[in-house]
Write a protein that holds these residues in place. Structure first.
Motif, PDB file in Angstrom:
ATOM      1  N   ARG A   1       0.863  -1.183  -0.100  1.00  0.00           N
ATOM      2  CA  ARG A   1      -0.099   0.067  -0.084  1.00  0.00           C
ATOM      3  C   ARG A   1       0.800   1.261  -0.124  1.00  0.00           C
ATOM      4  NH1 ARG A   1      -3.885   2.471  -2.135  1.00  0.00           N
ATOM      5  NH2 ARG A   1      -4.943   4.138  -0.746  1.00  0.00           N
ATOM      6  N   TYR A   2       1.818   1.217   0.773  1.00  0.00           N
ATOM      7  CA  TYR A   2       2.867   2.472   0.644  1.00  0.00           C
ATOM      8  C   TYR A   2       3.602   2.656  -0.798  1.00  0.00           C
ATOM      9  CZ  TYR A   2       6.900   5.244   1.987  1.00  0.00           C
ATOM     10  OH  TYR A   2       7.907   6.359   1.998  1.00  0.00           O
ATOM     11  N   GLU A   3       3.756   1.611  -1.409  1.00  0.00           N
ATOM     12  CA  GLU A   3       4.311   1.672  -2.805  1.00  0.00           C
ATOM     13  C   GLU A   3       3.285   2.343  -3.349  1.00  0.00           C
ATOM     14  OE1 GLU A   3       6.009  -2.211  -3.501  1.00  0.00           O
ATOM     15  OE2 GLU A   3       7.731  -1.843  -2.289  1.00  0.00           O
ATOM     16  N   GLN A   4       2.219   1.858  -3.618  1.00  0.00           N
ATOM     17  CA  GLN A   4       0.964   2.260  -4.230  1.00  0.00           C
ATOM     18  C   GLN A   4       1.041   3.942  -4.138  1.00  0.00           C
ATOM     19  OE1 GLN A   4      -2.450  -0.112  -2.946  1.00  0.00           O
ATOM     20  NE2 GLN A   4      -2.800  -0.462  -5.290  1.00  0.00           N
ATOM     21  N   LEU A   5       0.977   4.234  -2.924  1.00  0.00           N
ATOM     22  CA  LEU A   5       0.751   5.610  -2.593  1.00  0.00           C
ATOM     23  C   LEU A   5       2.002   6.467  -3.057  1.00  0.00           C
ATOM     24  CD1 LEU A   5      -1.073   5.450   0.954  1.00  0.00           C
ATOM     25  CD2 LEU A   5      -1.964   5.949  -1.270  1.00  0.00           C
ATOM     26  N   ILE A   6       3.121   5.971  -3.039  1.00  0.00           N
ATOM     27  CA  ILE A   6       4.136   6.682  -3.463  1.00  0.00           C
ATOM     28  C   ILE A   6       4.207   7.007  -4.743  1.00  0.00           C
ATOM     29  CG2 ILE A   6       6.637   6.236  -3.986  1.00  0.00           C
ATOM     30  CD1 ILE A   6       6.525   7.434  -1.264  1.00  0.00           C
ATOM     31  N   VAL A   7       3.608   5.958  -5.679  1.00  0.00           N
ATOM     32  CA  VAL A   7       3.436   6.317  -7.140  1.00  0.00           C
ATOM     33  C   VAL A   7       2.336   7.141  -7.454  1.00  0.00           C
ATOM     34  CG1 VAL A   7       2.831   5.083  -9.468  1.00  0.00           C
ATOM     35  CG2 VAL A   7       4.208   3.748  -7.840  1.00  0.00           C
ATOM     36  N   GLU A   8       1.301   7.132  -6.425  1.00  0.00           N
ATOM     37  CA  GLU A   8       0.190   8.131  -7.000  1.00  0.00           C
ATOM     38  C   GLU A   8       0.654   9.591  -6.478  1.00  0.00           C
ATOM     39  OE1 GLU A   8      -2.964   6.782  -4.676  1.00  0.00           O
ATOM     40  OE2 GLU A   8      -3.518   4.905  -5.603  1.00  0.00           O
ATOM     41  N   ARG A   9       1.783   9.630  -5.455  1.00  0.00           N
ATOM     42  CA  ARG A   9       2.059  10.978  -5.137  1.00  0.00           C
ATOM     43  C   ARG A   9       2.866  11.625  -6.036  1.00  0.00           C
ATOM     44  NH1 ARG A   9       5.331  10.925   0.594  1.00  0.00           N
ATOM     45  NH2 ARG A   9       6.994  10.548  -1.016  1.00  0.00           N
ATOM     46  N   GLY A  10       3.620  10.907  -6.956  1.00  0.00           N
ATOM     47  CA  GLY A  10       4.463  11.086  -8.042  1.00  0.00           C
ATOM     48  C   GLY A  10       5.934  11.417  -7.436  1.00  0.00           C
ATOM     49  N   GLN A  11       6.224  11.008  -6.073  1.00  0.00           N
ATOM     50  CA  GLN A  11       7.526  11.396  -5.568  1.00  0.00           C
ATOM     51  C   GLN A  11       8.776  10.682  -6.262  1.00  0.00           C
ATOM     52  OE1 GLN A  11       8.350  13.892  -3.298  1.00  0.00           O
ATOM     53  NE2 GLN A  11       6.404  14.462  -4.101  1.00  0.00           N
ATOM     54  N   LEU A  12       8.208   9.604  -6.917  1.00  0.00           N
ATOM     55  CA  LEU A  12       9.295   8.574  -7.728  1.00  0.00           C
ATOM     56  C   LEU A  12       9.417   9.323  -8.760  1.00  0.00           C
ATOM     57  CD1 LEU A  12       7.894   5.003  -7.577  1.00  0.00           C
ATOM     58  CD2 LEU A  12       9.697   6.145  -6.206  1.00  0.00           C
TER      59      LEU A  12
ATOM     60  N   HIS B   1       9.623   8.310 -11.919  1.00  0.00           N
ATOM     61  CA  HIS B   1       8.738   8.217 -12.864  1.00  0.00           C
ATOM     62  C   HIS B   1       7.377   7.545 -12.579  1.00  0.00           C
ATOM     63  CE1 HIS B   1      10.979   9.903 -16.447  1.00  0.00           C
ATOM     64  NE2 HIS B   1      12.060   9.169 -15.739  1.00  0.00           N
ATOM     65  N   SER B   2       6.245   7.876 -12.748  1.00  0.00           N
ATOM     66  CA  SER B   2       5.290   6.704 -12.424  1.00  0.00           C
ATOM     67  C   SER B   2       5.315   5.481 -13.184  1.00  0.00           C
ATOM     68  CB  SER B   2       3.809   7.392 -12.782  1.00  0.00           C
ATOM     69  OG  SER B   2       3.660   7.848 -14.202  1.00  0.00           O
ATOM     70  N   TRP B   3       4.730   4.576 -12.916  1.00  0.00           N
ATOM     71  CA  TRP B   3       4.704   3.130 -13.456  1.00  0.00           C
ATOM     72  C   TRP B   3       4.550   3.258 -15.048  1.00  0.00           C
ATOM     73  CZ3 TRP B   3       1.945  -0.030 -16.405  1.00  0.00           C
ATOM     74  CH2 TRP B   3       2.196  -1.146 -16.506  1.00  0.00           C
ATOM     75  N   GLU B   4       3.617   3.798 -15.517  1.00  0.00           N
ATOM     76  CA  GLU B   4       3.220   4.158 -16.900  1.00  0.00           C
ATOM     77  C   GLU B   4       4.407   4.672 -17.584  1.00  0.00           C
ATOM     78  OE1 GLU B   4      -0.052   6.339 -18.074  1.00  0.00           O
ATOM     79  OE2 GLU B   4       0.706   8.194 -17.127  1.00  0.00           O
ATOM     80  N   LYS B   5       5.480   5.506 -17.044  1.00  0.00           N
ATOM     81  CA  LYS B   5       6.415   6.347 -17.682  1.00  0.00           C
ATOM     82  C   LYS B   5       7.837   5.394 -17.726  1.00  0.00           C
ATOM     83  CE  LYS B   5       4.631  10.874 -17.171  1.00  0.00           C
ATOM     84  NZ  LYS B   5       4.859  12.199 -16.465  1.00  0.00           N
ATOM     85  N   LEU B   6       7.763   4.275 -16.666  1.00  0.00           N
ATOM     86  CA  LEU B   6       9.101   3.595 -16.776  1.00  0.00           C
ATOM     87  C   LEU B   6       9.128   2.644 -18.088  1.00  0.00           C
ATOM     88  CD1 LEU B   6       8.618   1.880 -13.303  1.00  0.00           C
ATOM     89  CD2 LEU B   6       9.935   3.830 -13.949  1.00  0.00           C
ATOM     90  N   PHE B   7      10.327   2.431 -18.512  1.00  0.00           N
ATOM     91  CA  PHE B   7      10.460   1.620 -19.651  1.00  0.00           C
ATOM     92  C   PHE B   7      10.143   0.410 -19.495  1.00  0.00           C
ATOM     93  CE2 PHE B   7      14.480   4.691 -20.450  1.00  0.00           C
ATOM     94  CZ  PHE B   7      13.552   5.141 -21.289  1.00  0.00           C
ATOM     95  N   ALA B   8       9.398  -0.231 -20.765  1.00  0.00           N
ATOM     96  CA  ALA B   8       8.770  -1.560 -20.496  1.00  0.00           C
ATOM     97  C   ALA B   8       9.870  -2.580 -20.687  1.00  0.00           C
ATOM     98  CB  ALA B   8       8.003  -1.624 -22.121  1.00  0.00           C
ATOM     99  N   ASP B   9       9.611  -3.698 -20.186  1.00  0.00           N
ATOM    100  CA  ASP B   9      10.432  -5.045 -20.485  1.00  0.00           C
ATOM    101  C   ASP B   9      11.504  -4.965 -21.576  1.00  0.00           C
ATOM    102  OD1 ASP B   9      10.975  -7.972 -21.118  1.00  0.00           O
ATOM    103  OD2 ASP B   9      10.684  -7.842 -18.833  1.00  0.00           O
ATOM    104  N   LYS B  10      12.514  -5.234 -21.666  1.00  0.00           N
ATOM    105  CA  LYS B  10      13.492  -5.132 -22.777  1.00  0.00           C
ATOM    106  C   LYS B  10      13.133  -6.076 -23.857  1.00  0.00           C
ATOM    107  CE  LYS B  10      17.577  -4.024 -19.892  1.00  0.00           C
ATOM    108  NZ  LYS B  10      18.830  -4.110 -19.817  1.00  0.00           N
ATOM    109  N   LYS B  11      12.302  -7.328 -23.675  1.00  0.00           N
ATOM    110  CA  LYS B  11      11.718  -7.973 -24.776  1.00  0.00           C
ATOM    111  C   LYS B  11      10.974  -7.344 -25.573  1.00  0.00           C
ATOM    112  CE  LYS B  11       8.446 -10.972 -22.709  1.00  0.00           C
ATOM    113  NZ  LYS B  11       8.061 -12.516 -22.437  1.00  0.00           N
TER     114      LYS B  11
END
Length: 472
Positions: free
Chosen positions: A130-141, A143-153
């Motif tokens: 839950r903490y990691e979910q909220l961290i992503v939502e807060r935008g303190q990382l 990049h949010s998950w959708e902006k991270l690079f996709a799996d290399k394959k």
């Protein structure tokens, strides 16, 4: 806070937003609760009140005030603007320390290195997930998950190029993408849409256009179920699991809903034409489905979207609770849009699937009101959000014909129309004529139901068997 207001608050007792502490020797526990209030709806901690609600007060010195300030400093991110400390005198040299906490603007907060949540009148540690979910939502990382690079394959070649071109064409059509984009290469189109950088696609590109997603992106899943009865303990009438990008899920879910959400049809004496009325307003259901796919949490591989049709309701559930600070109580009021997936949402907007931000719920409410059915209900459970549409009448009695109540789904009506068109037709031809046909077993079950109710008849046997219109 006045002494009278303090007394009224104490008389209400401890609860989800009120906590009593006897003395400042319990400051550590008090600030765990303050952290939980910051991560929740806010609240008040009263120091100098026993668990039983007896006001005893306590001594307050400069050291006491410095100690409280040092505990406030242990809250991260800084929460000084959300916390107010008052000292209410209750008898000579005795004070109740009132610490009022507003809901934080930068959830999640931690105290002394840990995050806390309030559950009724209890303070508990927040789970790591839950903490990691909220961290992503807060935008303190970064990049949010959708902006991270996709799996290399996965590369640009792994995407559905036809769907990408369709996105550009529809974006131009709705004046949301400039017309020169029609000349873009696939890579240039993806760059324009914010889905590729240095020839590397991001997770949003996978969610929107990816092919062959299982098992690496197992969260790109929609579960579809039509249950017999009013709960999931009943048998399945139909059950599917669709892995694929967002627009494939949207298309398959729409086909499923069209097959199983009936049209209430009334045949009146002396009239040849049938009056058709969908069991639910089509645009409201479409809006809820788009919201589920577009705004869900994709960061967890076990997440998904579920559509469940029962005899009395339709449920659309998606993994991911409402983005902070949005609450369920806010949904039926005017509210700001809080986008979890900004890139995904923008593509849906470009394609004309979203008209304006923060208008979807209001549109659903007004459409249901116009259709004279109950307003949709909203719930949060199992780390997800659900919209419930209740039918005005159970769909098992959705067809009325000459005073006799029977059940026909949209697919069954389509089958009946095919039989009337051909006058005499075998099951193979019926399946060829159906749009998005289910299994042969499902079609046979539909035919048996229609035969039982007099809509069709079976002539011949085995390979020579054909279906003809019934006498009903």
């Amino acid at each position: 806070m006045t002494p009278k207001e303090l007394l009224l608050l104490v008389n209400e007792g401890e609860g989800a937003t009120v906590e009593f502490k006897k003395t400042t020797t319990q400051l550590h526990a008090a600030f765990e609760t303050i952290c939980a209030f910051l991560n929740g709806k806010g609240g008040v901690v009263l120091i100098g009140v026993t668990d039983e609600g007896k006001i005893i007060g306590q001594d307050v010195s400069d050291h006491t005030k410095l100690e409280i300030a040092s505990h406030i400093a242990k809250l991260e991110p800084s929460a000084q603007a959300q916390i107010e400390v008052e000292y209410i005198i209750v008898e000579k040299n005795k004070y109740v320390i009132v610490i009022t906490v507003n809901q934080g603007n930068h959830i999640p907060y931690i105290y002394d290195g840990r995050a806390f949540l309030r559950n009724q009148s209890t303070t508990t540690r927040m789970s790591q997930h839950r903490y990691e979910q909220l961290i992503v939502e807060r935008g303190q990382l970064n990049h949010s998950w959708e902006k991270l690079f996709a799996d290399k394959k996965y590369t640009i070649d792994s995407l559905d190029h036809q769907e990408i071109y369709r996105t550009i064409e529809q974006g131009v059509r709705f004046n949301r993408i400039p017309s020169e984009a029609l000349q873009d290469s696939t890579e240039d189109a993806l760059i324009r849409l914010g889905l590729v950088e240095n020839r590397q696609i991001n997770n949003a590109a996978i969610v929107l256009f990816g092919n062959d997603l299982f098992p690496t992106y197992s969260q790109c899943l929609i579960k579809l179920g039509r249950f017999r009865g009013v709960d999931k303990l009943s048998d399945f009438i139909d059950n599917q699991q669709i892995y694929g990008h967002a627009f494939k899920q949207l298309s398959e879910a729409n086909n499923f809903l069209m097959r199983h959400l009936p049209i209430a049809s009334l045949f009146q004496e002396g009239q040849l034409e049938r009056i058709d009325k969908p069991a639910l307003p089509v645009l409201a259901v479409r809006e809820a489905l788009i919201n589920a796919i577009c705004h869900r949490d994709y960061s967890n591989q076990s997440g998904h979207v579920t559509i469940a049709i029962f005899d009395d309701r339709l449920e659309i559930w998606n993994y991911g609770t409402l983005p902070s600070p949005l609450k369920i109580v806010d949904l039926k009021q005017k509210h700001h849009s809080h986008l979890r997936n900004k890139l995904v949402s923008q593509i849906f907007y470009n394609r004309g699937l979203i008209e304006k931000w923060a208008t979807g719920i209001g549109k659903m409410l007004s459409l249901c009101k116009e259709a004279n059915i109950p307003e949709p209900e909203f719930e949060e459970y199992s780390d997800g959000f659900e919209i419930i549409f209740r039918f005005a009448e159970p769909i098992s009695i959705s067809i009325k014909r000459s005073g006799t109540v029977v059940e026909l789904s949209l697919r069954q009506q389509a089958i009946l129309n095919i039989i009337k068109k051909h006058r005499s037709v075998n099951i193979q031809q019926i399946m060829l004529d159906l749009k998005s046909p289910p299994s042969r077993t499902m079609v046979k079950r539909d035919l048996d139901h229609m035969k039982k109710n007099g809509f069709v008849s079976l002539k011949g046997a085995a390979r020579n068997a054909v279906w003809v219109p019934g006498k009903h």
